[in-house]
Design an enzyme around this catalytic site. Structure first.
Site, PDB file in Angstrom:
ATOM      1  N   ASN A 168       0.653  -1.210  -0.078  1.00  0.00           N
ATOM      2  CA  ASN A 168      -0.196  -0.014  -0.110  1.00  0.00           C
ATOM      3  C   ASN A 168       1.049   1.137  -0.021  1.00  0.00           C
ATOM      4  OD1 ASN A 168      -1.226   2.333   1.233  1.00  0.00           O
ATOM      5  ND2 ASN A 168      -3.086   0.842   1.313  1.00  0.00           N
ATOM      6  N   HIS A 199       0.881   6.129   1.332  1.00  0.00           N
ATOM      7  CA  HIS A 199       1.336   6.865   2.098  1.00  0.00           C
ATOM      8  C   HIS A 199       3.139   8.042   2.227  1.00  0.00           C
ATOM      9  CE1 HIS A 199      -0.789   6.313   5.883  1.00  0.00           C
ATOM     10  NE2 HIS A 199      -0.360   5.181   5.961  1.00  0.00           N
ATOM     11  N   HIS A 244      -6.147   4.036  -1.693  1.00  0.00           N
ATOM     12  CA  HIS A 244      -6.867   3.562  -0.868  1.00  0.00           C
ATOM     13  C   HIS A 244      -6.719   5.381  -0.980  1.00  0.00           C
ATOM     14  CE1 HIS A 244      -9.731   3.758   3.115  1.00  0.00           C
ATOM     15  NE2 HIS A 244     -10.574   4.115   1.972  1.00  0.00           N
ATOM     16  N   ARG A 304      -9.931   8.335  -0.642  1.00  0.00           N
ATOM     17  CA  ARG A 304     -10.321   8.257   0.439  1.00  0.00           C
ATOM     18  C   ARG A 304     -11.465   9.732   0.194  1.00  0.00           C
ATOM     19  NH1 ARG A 304      -8.918   6.050   5.320  1.00  0.00           N
ATOM     20  NH2 ARG A 304     -10.731   7.039   6.411  1.00  0.00           N
ATOM     21  N   ARG A 331      -7.704  12.764   1.244  1.00  0.00           N
ATOM     22  CA  ARG A 331      -6.103  12.561   1.895  1.00  0.00           C
ATOM     23  C   ARG A 331      -4.586  12.589   1.859  1.00  0.00           C
ATOM     24  NH1 ARG A 331      -7.480   9.788   7.924  1.00  0.00           N
ATOM     25  NH2 ARG A 331      -9.661  10.937   7.274  1.00  0.00           N
ATOM     26  N   GLU A 390      -8.394   0.172  -2.480  1.00  0.00           N
ATOM     27  CA  GLU A 390      -9.773   0.345  -1.342  1.00  0.00           C
ATOM     28  C   GLU A 390     -10.370   1.644  -1.399  1.00  0.00           C
ATOM     29  OE1 GLU A 390      -6.611   0.828   1.994  1.00  0.00           O
ATOM     30  OE2 GLU A 390      -5.977  -1.293   2.002  1.00  0.00           O
ATOM     31  N   THR A 419      -8.467   3.486   8.684  1.00  0.00           N
ATOM     32  CA  THR A 419      -9.154   2.259   8.685  1.00  0.00           C
ATOM     33  C   THR A 419      -9.086   1.471   9.879  1.00  0.00           C
ATOM     34  OG1 THR A 419      -9.304   1.970   6.284  1.00  0.00           O
ATOM     35  CG2 THR A 419     -10.499   0.468   7.154  1.00  0.00           C
ATOM     36  N   GLU A 475     -10.587  -9.623   2.755  1.00  0.00           N
ATOM     37  CA  GLU A 475      -9.246  -9.686   3.500  1.00  0.00           C
ATOM     38  C   GLU A 475      -9.819  -9.370   5.415  1.00  0.00           C
ATOM     39  OE1 GLU A 475      -7.367  -6.579   2.012  1.00  0.00           O
ATOM     40  OE2 GLU A 475      -6.232  -6.091   3.621  1.00  0.00           O
ATOM     41  N   HIS A 503      -3.145  -5.365   7.726  1.00  0.00           N
ATOM     42  CA  HIS A 503      -3.794  -3.916   8.362  1.00  0.00           C
ATOM     43  C   HIS A 503      -2.977  -3.803   9.832  1.00  0.00           C
ATOM     44  CE1 HIS A 503      -4.630  -0.046  10.186  1.00  0.00           C
ATOM     45  NE2 HIS A 503      -5.977  -0.137   9.113  1.00  0.00           N
TER      46      HIS A 503
END
Ligand code: PXP
Length: 237
Positions: A7, A10, A43, A45, A49, A70, A101, A151, A191
């Site tokens: 992922n 970030h 993801h 969102r 963000r 996601e 999440t 998941e 996660h």
């Protein structure tokens, strides 16, 4: 051996703190693939963000492995997914004020909406995974709404503060995997997984894929910092 989906949200988080063009998550995806990862996860969102719509479009163009998007099960996101055509959509619950999440989907309570969303995405040729807590009833419900995969949320195992608590949370994950493994569902997990806690999850044979983000990007900052400083010194001297 599980596949690894990385992922890259970030990378975009760091970019968004300054509103500049770098670091670009699209460039990061190329490096992640060259290093051997099996897929890229991002993801999009509602509040944008980190990952932006432009990132998603370009990621779809450049990714050679698998793109896992996601997203929340909203009309806006379904439209974006049907236009972008990721290989997989992972439906996640989303709350604006959360840092990340926080829990899995309540598949039982949202089954009607989820079933419709899943059907629309599948008709568009997209496989659908549901992010769920390690609870047997949520897993049974995931099969009921005809998801392709689940998941399992590993966050509570990762957040455990004592070995006994970690064992207890791991047991829930093992039970959930047991429930999913005799159903028509592929099994992923993710996660909060990091370089310390990943081993016990990676050892679970039935888990086919792990999706990991924050710890990998965080480590990249530290393992890359020495070279980054040396490069700046050579530039200014
Ligand atoms: N899987 C899902 C469904 C997620 O929502 C996230 C966080 O975006 C991850 C995996 C990755 O979590 P982490 O960044 O803690 O590795």
């Amino acid at each position: 051996m599980p596949r690894l989906g990385v992922n890259i949200d970030h990378v975009a988080t760091i970019r968004q703190t300054r509103g500049v063009k770098y670091p670009d998550p699209v460039a990061a995806a190329g490096i992640v693939e060259l290093a051997g990862a099996d897929g890229i996860v991002c993801h999009l969102r509602e509040d944008r963000r980190h990952i932006q719509d432009r990132d998603l479009r370009l990621l779809r163009e450049v990714i050679q492995t698998q793109l896992n998007l996601e997203m929340a099960a909203t009309e806006e996101m379904v439209r974006i997914a049907l236009m972008t055509k990721p290989d997989v959509v992972t439906l996640v619950p989303e709350r604006r004020e959360e840092l990340t999440t926080e829990g899995g989907l309540d598949v039982i309570r949202s089954s009607r909406n989820l079933k419709k969303v899943i059907q629309r995405l599948q008709k568009g040729g997209i496989r659908v995974s549901l992010f769920v807590d390690p609870k047997k009833d949520q897993i049974r419900a995931s099969e009921g709404v005809e998801a392709n995969a689940i998941e399992i949320h590993t966050g509570r195992y990762c957040d455990a503060t004592t070995p006994a608590q970690a064992d207890e949370e791991l047991k829930k994950i093992l039970d959930a995997v047991g429930e999913a493994s005799h159903r028509n569902l592929s099994i992923a997990a993710g996660h909060g997984l990091n370089y310390v806690n990943v081993r016990r999850i990676a050892e679970i044979r039935e888990i086919e894929e792990l999706n990991i983000g924050h710890s990998i990007i965080a480590r990249a900052v530290l393992v890359g910092l020495d070279l980054a400083v040396r490069e700046m010194i050579s530039l200014i001297r």
